[in-house]
Design a protein around this motif. Structure first.
Motif, PDB file in Angstrom:
ATOM      1  N   TYR A  41       1.007  66.315 -17.299  1.00 61.06           N
ATOM      2  CA  TYR A  41      -0.047  65.420 -16.806  1.00 61.06           C
ATOM      3  C   TYR A  41      -1.026  66.120 -15.865  1.00 61.06           C
ATOM      4  CZ  TYR A  41       2.778  61.400 -18.396  1.00 61.06           C
ATOM      5  OH  TYR A  41       3.488  60.490 -19.124  1.00 61.06           O
ATOM      6  N   CYS A 102       5.196  59.746  -6.548  1.00 60.35           N
ATOM      7  CA  CYS A 102       5.249  58.965  -7.796  1.00 60.35           C
ATOM      8  C   CYS A 102       5.478  57.528  -7.386  1.00 60.35           C
ATOM      9  CB  CYS A 102       6.389  59.474  -8.682  1.00 60.35           C
ATOM     10  SG  CYS A 102       6.875  58.330 -10.003  1.00 60.35           S
ATOM     11  N   SER A 103       4.521  56.644  -7.716  1.00 63.01           N
ATOM     12  CA  SER A 103       4.618  55.259  -7.233  1.00 63.01           C
ATOM     13  C   SER A 103       5.852  54.569  -7.818  1.00 63.01           C
ATOM     14  CB  SER A 103       3.345  54.493  -7.560  1.00 63.01           C
ATOM     15  OG  SER A 103       3.064  54.601  -8.931  1.00 63.01           O
ATOM     16  N   MET A 104       6.262  54.955  -9.007  1.00 69.44           N
ATOM     17  CA  MET A 104       7.483  54.350  -9.564  1.00 69.44           C
ATOM     18  C   MET A 104       8.709  54.776  -8.760  1.00 69.44           C
ATOM     19  SD  MET A 104       9.619  55.304 -12.822  1.00 69.44           S
ATOM     20  CE  MET A 104       8.599  54.873 -14.194  1.00 69.44           C
ATOM     21  N   ASN A 137      12.708  60.359 -12.059  1.00 68.89           N
ATOM     22  CA  ASN A 137      11.598  59.922 -11.200  1.00 68.89           C
ATOM     23  C   ASN A 137      12.171  59.104 -10.043  1.00 68.89           C
ATOM     24  OD1 ASN A 137      10.559  60.606 -13.773  1.00 68.89           O
ATOM     25  ND2 ASN A 137       8.683  59.452 -13.383  1.00 68.89           N
ATOM     26  N   CYS A 225       6.030  51.987 -14.045  1.00 64.38           N
ATOM     27  CA  CYS A 225       4.959  52.954 -13.811  1.00 64.38           C
ATOM     28  C   CYS A 225       3.616  52.252 -13.961  1.00 64.38           C
ATOM     29  CB  CYS A 225       5.063  54.098 -14.817  1.00 64.38           C
ATOM     30  SG  CYS A 225       3.558  55.088 -14.855  1.00 64.38           S
ATOM     31  N   GLU A 253       8.069  54.725 -20.837  1.00 62.28           N
ATOM     32  CA  GLU A 253       7.757  53.976 -19.610  1.00 62.28           C
ATOM     33  C   GLU A 253       6.807  52.818 -19.916  1.00 62.28           C
ATOM     34  OE1 GLU A 253       6.233  56.673 -16.671  1.00 62.28           O
ATOM     35  OE2 GLU A 253       8.052  57.873 -16.699  1.00 62.28           O
ATOM     36  N   CYS A 317      -2.635  59.411 -13.856  1.00 63.74           N
ATOM     37  CA  CYS A 317      -1.695  59.415 -12.744  1.00 63.74           C
ATOM     38  C   CYS A 317      -2.421  60.018 -11.540  1.00 63.74           C
ATOM     39  CB  CYS A 317      -0.447  60.201 -13.109  1.00 63.74           C
ATOM     40  SG  CYS A 317       0.723  60.243 -11.752  1.00 63.74           S
ATOM     41  N   MET A 320      -0.483  62.766  -9.599  1.00 63.40           N
ATOM     42  CA  MET A 320      -0.478  64.075 -10.282  1.00 63.40           C
ATOM     43  C   MET A 320      -1.829  64.778 -10.064  1.00 63.40           C
ATOM     44  SD  MET A 320       2.028  65.023 -12.583  1.00 63.40           S
ATOM     45  CE  MET A 320       3.590  64.302 -13.086  1.00 63.40           C
TER      46      MET A 320
END
Ligand code: 13P
Ligand code: SF4
Length: 366
Positions: A41, A102-104, A137, A225, A253, A317, A320
Protein backbone atom coordinates in the motif's frame (compact mmCIF):
# COMPACT_ATOMS: atom_id res chain seq x y z
CA UNK A 1 29.40 12.35 12.38
CA UNK A 2 26.91 15.04 13.50
CA UNK A 3 26.70 15.25 17.31
CA UNK A 4 22.91 15.23 17.36
CA UNK A 5 20.33 13.61 15.08
CA UNK A 6 19.57 15.63 11.97
CA UNK A 7 16.28 17.48 12.38
CA UNK A 8 13.23 16.53 10.34
CA UNK A 9 11.89 20.01 9.58
CA UNK A 10 14.20 20.98 6.69
CA UNK A 11 13.25 17.81 4.81
CA UNK A 12 9.71 19.13 4.40
CA UNK A 13 11.13 21.62 1.87
CA UNK A 14 12.79 18.97 -0.27
CA UNK A 15 11.09 17.85 -3.47
CA UNK A 16 10.38 14.16 -4.06
CA UNK A 17 13.11 14.17 -6.73
CA UNK A 18 15.70 15.56 -4.32
CA UNK A 19 14.69 13.00 -1.71
CA UNK A 20 14.96 10.24 -4.29
CA UNK A 21 18.60 11.07 -5.00
CA UNK A 22 19.42 11.31 -1.32
CA UNK A 23 17.67 8.02 -0.49
CA UNK A 24 19.60 6.23 -3.25
CA UNK A 25 22.90 7.72 -2.03
CA UNK A 26 22.21 6.80 1.62
CA UNK A 27 21.22 3.26 0.64
CA UNK A 28 24.47 2.90 -1.22
CA UNK A 29 26.48 4.11 1.77
CA UNK A 30 24.69 1.83 4.22
CA UNK A 31 24.93 -1.22 1.92
CA UNK A 32 24.10 -4.52 3.62
CA UNK A 33 23.68 -2.85 7.00
CA UNK A 34 20.23 -1.74 5.78
CA UNK A 35 17.14 -3.48 4.46
CA UNK A 36 14.01 -1.59 3.45
CA UNK A 37 10.73 -3.53 3.63
CA UNK A 38 7.77 -2.02 1.78
CA UNK A 39 4.11 -2.97 2.08
CA UNK A 40 2.07 -3.01 -1.13
CA UNK A 41 0.00 0.00 0.00
CA UNK A 42 3.00 2.33 0.03
CA UNK A 43 3.02 5.19 -2.45
CA UNK A 44 5.21 4.66 -5.55
CA UNK A 45 7.84 7.22 -4.52
CA UNK A 46 8.55 5.15 -1.40
CA UNK A 47 7.77 1.69 -2.76
CA UNK A 48 10.48 1.95 -5.41
CA UNK A 49 13.16 1.95 -2.69
CA UNK A 50 12.00 -1.27 -1.01
CA UNK A 51 14.44 -4.18 -1.11
CA UNK A 52 11.54 -6.51 -0.41
CA UNK A 53 7.84 -5.86 -0.90
CA UNK A 54 4.93 -8.00 0.14
CA UNK A 55 1.85 -8.56 2.25
CA UNK A 56 2.02 -8.77 6.03
CA UNK A 57 2.97 -12.46 6.08
CA UNK A 58 5.71 -12.20 3.48
CA UNK A 59 7.21 -9.13 5.14
CA UNK A 60 7.16 -10.82 8.58
CA UNK A 61 9.15 -13.68 7.09
CA UNK A 62 11.61 -11.24 5.51
CA UNK A 63 12.05 -9.46 8.83
CA UNK A 64 12.70 -12.79 10.57
CA UNK A 65 15.31 -13.89 8.04
CA UNK A 66 17.04 -10.54 7.47
CA UNK A 67 20.63 -10.13 8.66
CA UNK A 68 20.67 -6.35 8.24
CA UNK A 69 21.51 -4.17 11.22
CA UNK A 70 18.68 -1.74 10.38
CA UNK A 71 15.24 -2.87 9.19
CA UNK A 72 13.45 0.22 7.90
CA UNK A 73 9.78 -0.64 7.59
CA UNK A 74 7.78 1.34 5.06
CA UNK A 75 4.38 0.28 6.34
CA UNK A 76 2.49 0.88 9.57
CA UNK A 77 3.32 0.60 13.26
CA UNK A 78 2.20 -2.99 13.92
CA UNK A 79 4.38 -4.18 11.01
CA UNK A 80 7.50 -2.53 12.46
CA UNK A 81 6.64 -4.04 15.86
CA UNK A 82 6.51 -7.51 14.28
CA UNK A 83 9.88 -6.84 12.63
CA UNK A 84 11.33 -5.90 16.03
CA UNK A 85 9.86 -8.98 17.73
CA UNK A 86 11.06 -11.43 15.08
CA UNK A 87 14.51 -9.95 14.50
CA UNK A 88 17.60 -10.49 16.66
CA UNK A 89 18.37 -8.15 19.60
CA UNK A 90 21.27 -6.48 17.78
CA UNK A 91 19.00 -5.49 14.88
CA UNK A 92 16.86 -2.34 14.96
CA UNK A 93 13.42 -1.94 13.41
CA UNK A 94 12.61 1.60 12.31
CA UNK A 95 9.35 3.24 11.23
CA UNK A 96 10.12 6.45 9.26
CA UNK A 97 7.02 8.24 10.64
CA UNK A 98 5.84 7.18 14.08
CA UNK A 99 2.33 8.43 13.37
CA UNK A 100 1.81 5.75 10.71
CA UNK A 101 -0.62 3.58 12.67
CA UNK A 102 -3.58 1.42 11.66
CA UNK A 103 -7.06 2.59 12.65
CA UNK A 104 -8.33 -1.00 12.70
CA UNK A 105 -5.54 -2.11 15.04
CA UNK A 106 -6.55 0.74 17.38
CA UNK A 107 -10.06 -0.74 17.73
CA UNK A 108 -8.81 -3.42 20.14
CA UNK A 109 -6.69 -2.82 23.20
CA UNK A 110 -5.45 -5.04 26.00
CA UNK A 111 -7.93 -3.75 28.62
CA UNK A 112 -10.90 -4.46 26.39
CA UNK A 113 -9.65 -7.88 25.32
CA UNK A 114 -8.90 -8.85 28.93
CA UNK A 115 -12.37 -7.68 29.94
CA UNK A 116 -13.90 -9.75 27.14
CA UNK A 117 -11.93 -12.79 28.30
CA UNK A 118 -13.15 -12.31 31.89
CA UNK A 119 -16.74 -11.80 30.78
CA UNK A 120 -16.62 -14.90 28.59
CA UNK A 121 -15.37 -16.63 31.74
CA UNK A 122 -18.79 -16.04 33.34
CA UNK A 123 -20.31 -18.35 30.74
CA UNK A 124 -17.48 -20.69 29.65
CA UNK A 125 -13.97 -21.72 30.57
CA UNK A 126 -12.11 -19.66 27.95
CA UNK A 127 -8.74 -21.27 28.64
CA UNK A 128 -10.03 -24.66 27.54
CA UNK A 129 -12.89 -23.66 25.22
CA UNK A 130 -11.73 -20.56 23.32
CA UNK A 131 -8.62 -19.93 21.20
CA UNK A 132 -7.79 -16.22 20.99
CA UNK A 133 -6.71 -15.34 17.45
CA UNK A 134 -5.43 -11.89 16.64
CA UNK A 135 -5.12 -10.53 13.14
CA UNK A 136 -1.55 -9.31 12.67
CA UNK A 137 -3.08 -5.79 12.42
CA UNK A 138 -2.95 -5.40 16.19
CA UNK A 139 -0.79 -4.08 18.99
CA UNK A 140 2.11 -6.22 20.24
CA UNK A 141 0.46 -6.64 23.64
CA UNK A 142 -2.54 -8.34 22.00
CA UNK A 143 -0.19 -10.76 20.27
CA UNK A 144 1.34 -11.32 23.70
CA UNK A 145 -2.13 -11.99 25.13
CA UNK A 146 -2.61 -14.67 22.48
CA UNK A 147 0.83 -16.13 23.18
CA UNK A 148 -0.04 -16.37 26.90
CA UNK A 149 -3.47 -17.96 26.33
CA UNK A 150 -2.71 -20.72 23.83
CA UNK A 151 -3.60 -18.44 20.94
CA UNK A 152 -2.01 -17.37 17.72
CA UNK A 153 -1.62 -14.57 15.15
CA UNK A 154 -3.01 -14.74 11.61
CA UNK A 155 -2.75 -12.68 8.44
CA UNK A 156 -5.12 -12.36 5.51
CA UNK A 157 -3.11 -15.04 3.68
CA UNK A 158 -3.19 -17.77 6.31
CA UNK A 159 -6.42 -17.00 8.24
CA UNK A 160 -8.09 -20.26 7.18
CA UNK A 161 -5.12 -22.47 8.10
CA UNK A 162 -4.81 -20.69 11.43
CA UNK A 163 -8.52 -21.06 12.18
CA UNK A 164 -8.40 -24.77 11.32
CA UNK A 165 -5.51 -25.18 13.74
CA UNK A 166 -7.42 -23.18 16.40
CA UNK A 167 -10.60 -25.25 16.06
CA UNK A 168 -8.61 -28.46 16.25
CA UNK A 169 -7.60 -27.42 19.79
CA UNK A 170 -10.63 -25.68 21.23
CA UNK A 171 -14.32 -25.41 20.23
CA UNK A 172 -14.49 -21.64 19.84
CA UNK A 173 -12.41 -18.75 18.59
CA UNK A 174 -12.30 -15.16 19.86
CA UNK A 175 -11.14 -13.28 16.77
CA UNK A 176 -9.92 -9.67 16.90
CA UNK A 177 -9.84 -6.93 15.76
CA UNK A 178 -11.31 -7.41 12.25
CA UNK A 179 -14.79 -8.91 12.21
CA UNK A 180 -14.77 -9.06 8.39
CA UNK A 181 -11.65 -11.19 7.96
CA UNK A 182 -13.05 -13.48 10.65
CA UNK A 183 -16.50 -13.79 9.09
CA UNK A 184 -15.31 -14.06 5.49
CA UNK A 185 -12.93 -16.84 6.48
CA UNK A 186 -15.44 -18.61 8.72
CA UNK A 187 -18.04 -18.72 5.93
CA UNK A 188 -15.54 -20.41 3.61
CA UNK A 189 -15.06 -23.03 6.33
CA UNK A 190 -18.85 -23.62 6.31
CA UNK A 191 -19.44 -22.07 9.71
CA UNK A 192 -23.06 -20.81 9.68
CA UNK A 193 -23.44 -17.03 9.96
CA UNK A 194 -25.59 -17.39 13.09
CA UNK A 195 -22.68 -19.14 14.82
CA UNK A 196 -20.47 -16.10 14.25
CA UNK A 197 -21.53 -13.42 16.71
CA UNK A 198 -20.17 -9.89 17.03
CA UNK A 199 -18.60 -8.85 20.32
CA UNK A 200 -19.44 -5.17 20.91
CA UNK A 201 -16.59 -4.15 23.21
CA UNK A 202 -18.51 -1.09 24.44
CA UNK A 203 -21.32 -3.19 25.94
CA UNK A 204 -21.39 -5.55 28.92
CA UNK A 205 -20.92 -9.16 27.78
CA UNK A 206 -20.25 -7.80 24.30
CA UNK A 207 -23.99 -7.15 23.95
CA UNK A 208 -24.60 -10.91 23.74
CA UNK A 209 -26.81 -13.27 25.72
CA UNK A 210 -25.34 -16.28 27.50
CA UNK A 211 -27.07 -18.53 25.00
CA UNK A 212 -25.57 -16.66 22.03
CA UNK A 213 -22.12 -17.08 23.55
CA UNK A 214 -22.67 -20.80 24.21
CA UNK A 215 -23.95 -21.39 20.66
CA UNK A 216 -21.21 -19.39 18.93
CA UNK A 217 -18.23 -20.95 17.16
CA UNK A 218 -16.61 -17.60 16.38
CA UNK A 219 -16.84 -14.49 18.52
CA UNK A 220 -15.88 -11.62 16.22
CA UNK A 221 -14.54 -8.35 17.58
CA UNK A 222 -16.48 -5.33 16.34
CA UNK A 223 -13.53 -3.89 14.43
CA UNK A 224 -13.16 -2.98 10.78
CA UNK A 225 -10.92 -1.24 8.28
CA UNK A 226 -12.23 2.18 7.29
CA UNK A 227 -10.62 1.89 3.84
CA UNK A 228 -12.22 -1.46 2.95
CA UNK A 229 -15.58 -0.32 4.34
CA UNK A 230 -15.86 1.98 1.33
CA UNK A 231 -16.47 -0.90 -1.06
CA UNK A 232 -20.14 -1.74 -1.69
CA UNK A 233 -22.00 -4.50 -3.56
CA UNK A 234 -23.68 -1.87 -5.77
CA UNK A 235 -20.23 -0.98 -7.19
CA UNK A 236 -19.81 -4.63 -8.19
CA UNK A 237 -23.32 -4.74 -9.72
CA UNK A 238 -22.57 -1.67 -11.85
CA UNK A 239 -19.25 -3.14 -13.00
CA UNK A 240 -20.87 -6.46 -13.94
CA UNK A 241 -23.58 -4.66 -15.91
CA UNK A 242 -20.94 -2.76 -17.89
CA UNK A 243 -18.42 -5.61 -18.18
CA UNK A 244 -20.27 -8.94 -17.98
CA UNK A 245 -17.05 -10.81 -18.76
CA UNK A 246 -15.05 -8.87 -16.10
CA UNK A 247 -13.65 -10.32 -12.87
CA UNK A 248 -13.95 -8.97 -9.35
CA UNK A 249 -11.31 -9.46 -6.66
CA UNK A 250 -11.43 -8.16 -3.08
CA UNK A 251 -9.41 -8.11 0.10
CA UNK A 252 -11.07 -10.09 2.96
CA UNK A 253 -11.21 -6.93 5.11
CA UNK A 254 -14.10 -5.93 2.83
CA UNK A 255 -17.66 -6.63 3.99
CA UNK A 256 -19.30 -10.05 3.79
CA UNK A 257 -21.62 -8.81 1.01
CA UNK A 258 -18.71 -7.52 -1.10
CA UNK A 259 -16.70 -10.71 -0.65
CA UNK A 260 -19.73 -12.86 -1.50
CA UNK A 261 -20.24 -10.88 -4.71
CA UNK A 262 -16.55 -11.15 -5.71
CA UNK A 263 -15.01 -13.84 -7.90
CA UNK A 264 -11.85 -13.98 -5.80
CA UNK A 265 -10.98 -12.95 -2.24
CA UNK A 266 -7.48 -12.79 -0.81
CA UNK A 267 -4.52 -10.87 0.56
CA UNK A 268 -2.69 -8.11 -1.29
CA UNK A 269 -0.10 -10.63 -2.48
CA UNK A 270 -2.88 -12.94 -3.72
CA UNK A 271 -4.57 -10.06 -5.55
CA UNK A 272 -1.35 -9.14 -7.33
CA UNK A 273 -0.53 -12.73 -8.33
CA UNK A 274 -4.07 -13.50 -9.50
CA UNK A 275 -4.17 -10.44 -11.76
CA UNK A 276 -0.63 -11.04 -13.04
CA UNK A 277 -1.55 -14.66 -13.88
CA UNK A 278 -4.80 -13.75 -15.67
CA UNK A 279 -5.26 -13.85 -19.43
CA UNK A 280 -4.36 -10.78 -21.51
CA UNK A 281 -7.35 -8.52 -22.02
CA UNK A 282 -9.04 -9.38 -18.69
CA UNK A 283 -10.99 -6.54 -17.10
CA UNK A 284 -10.62 -6.40 -13.31
CA UNK A 285 -12.49 -4.60 -10.54
CA UNK A 286 -10.37 -4.53 -7.38
CA UNK A 287 -11.49 -3.91 -3.79
CA UNK A 288 -8.37 -2.92 -1.95
CA UNK A 289 -6.23 0.15 -1.26
CA UNK A 290 -5.83 2.75 -4.01
CA UNK A 291 -2.02 2.95 -4.24
CA UNK A 292 -1.80 -0.78 -4.91
CA UNK A 293 -4.65 -0.70 -7.44
CA UNK A 294 -3.07 2.24 -9.31
CA UNK A 295 0.29 0.44 -9.45
CA UNK A 296 -1.39 -2.70 -10.79
CA UNK A 297 -3.32 -0.62 -13.32
CA UNK A 298 -0.08 0.84 -14.67
CA UNK A 299 1.76 -2.49 -14.65
CA UNK A 300 -1.02 -4.39 -16.43
CA UNK A 301 -1.63 -1.86 -19.20
CA UNK A 302 1.21 -3.37 -21.23
CA UNK A 303 -0.58 -6.75 -21.20
CA UNK A 304 -3.86 -5.23 -22.28
CA UNK A 305 -5.47 -5.89 -18.88
CA UNK A 306 -7.67 -3.23 -17.32
CA UNK A 307 -7.53 -2.79 -13.56
CA UNK A 308 -10.24 -0.62 -12.04
CA UNK A 309 -10.65 0.60 -8.44
CA UNK A 310 -13.91 -0.52 -6.81
CA UNK A 311 -14.98 2.71 -5.13
CA UNK A 312 -15.98 5.84 -7.08
CA UNK A 313 -14.39 7.98 -4.34
CA UNK A 314 -10.69 8.14 -3.49
CA UNK A 315 -10.07 5.96 -0.46
CA UNK A 316 -6.54 5.18 0.48
CA UNK A 317 -4.88 4.21 3.70
CA UNK A 318 -4.03 7.66 5.05
CA UNK A 319 -1.70 6.23 7.70
CA UNK A 320 0.32 4.20 5.18
CA UNK A 321 0.54 7.43 3.16
CA UNK A 322 2.35 9.15 6.02
CA UNK A 323 5.54 7.37 5.02
CA UNK A 324 6.78 9.79 2.39
CA UNK A 325 10.14 10.27 0.64
CA UNK A 326 10.93 13.15 3.03
CA UNK A 327 10.65 10.93 6.13
CA UNK A 328 12.53 8.11 4.41
CA UNK A 329 15.41 10.41 3.36
CA UNK A 330 15.57 11.87 6.89
CA UNK A 331 15.64 8.38 8.46
CA UNK A 332 18.38 7.06 6.17
CA UNK A 333 20.60 10.14 6.34
CA UNK A 334 20.47 9.92 10.13
CA UNK A 335 21.59 6.30 9.93
CA UNK A 336 24.49 7.36 7.69
CA UNK A 337 25.42 9.90 10.39
CA UNK A 338 25.27 7.22 13.09
CA UNK A 339 21.90 8.21 14.57
CA UNK A 340 18.93 5.88 14.87
CA UNK A 341 15.66 7.79 14.69
CA UNK A 342 12.18 6.30 15.20
CA UNK A 343 13.34 2.91 16.48
CA UNK A 344 10.45 0.61 17.38
CA UNK A 345 11.28 -1.37 20.51
CA UNK A 346 8.70 -3.68 22.04
CA UNK A 347 9.40 -4.26 25.77
CA UNK A 348 11.07 -7.67 26.15
CA UNK A 349 8.38 -9.24 28.36
CA UNK A 350 5.70 -8.35 25.80
CA UNK A 351 7.92 -9.35 22.89
CA UNK A 352 8.64 -12.78 24.41
CA UNK A 353 4.93 -13.66 24.69
CA UNK A 354 4.09 -12.08 21.31
CA UNK A 355 6.90 -14.14 19.75
CA UNK A 356 5.18 -17.32 20.96
CA UNK A 357 2.01 -16.40 19.04
CA UNK A 358 3.94 -15.23 15.95
CA UNK A 359 6.20 -18.28 15.88
CA UNK A 360 3.12 -20.51 16.13
CA UNK A 361 1.68 -18.72 13.12
CA UNK A 362 4.87 -19.05 11.09
CA UNK A 363 5.17 -22.73 11.96
CA UNK A 364 1.52 -23.58 11.22
CA UNK A 365 1.53 -21.72 7.91
CA UNK A 366 5.00 -22.69 6.72
P1 13P B 1 -2.12 -7.86 3.61
O1 13P B 1 -1.46 -8.70 4.64
O2 13P B 1 -3.08 -8.60 2.74
O3 13P B 1 -1.11 -7.10 2.80
O4 13P B 1 -3.03 -6.81 4.34
C1 13P B 1 -2.54 -5.85 5.21
C2 13P B 1 -3.50 -4.78 5.45
O5 13P B 1 -3.36 -3.98 6.33
C3 13P B 1 -4.66 -4.71 4.61
O6 13P B 1 -5.41 -3.64 4.97
FE1 SF4 C 1 -5.05 -0.67 8.76
FE2 SF4 C 1 -6.98 -0.55 6.90
FE3 SF4 C 1 -4.68 0.79 6.55
FE4 SF4 C 1 -4.73 -1.89 6.39
S1 SF4 C 1 -5.76 -0.44 5.02
S2 SF4 C 1 -3.22 -0.66 7.48
S3 SF4 C 1 -6.27 -2.37 7.97
S4 SF4 C 1 -6.24 1.14 8.17
Amino acid sequence: MAANPIELNPYANLSDAECRERIIAAKQTLGERLVILGHHYQRDEVFEHADFSGDSLKLSREAARSKAEFIVFCGVHFMAEVADILSRPEQTAILPDLSAGCSMADMADLDKVQRAWEELGQVLDPDTEVTPVTYINSDANLKAFCGDHGGVVCTSTNARTILEWSFSRRDKVLFFPDQHLGRNTGVRMDIPLEQMVVWDYDRPMGGLTEQQIRDARMILWKGFCSVHQMFKPVQIEQFRAEHPEGKVISHPESSFEVCQASDFVGSTEFIIQTIRDSAPGTHWLVGTELNLVNRLHNEMKAEGKTVQFMSPTVCMCSTMFRIDPQHLAWTLENLVEGHVVNAIRVPEATAASARVALDRMLEISS
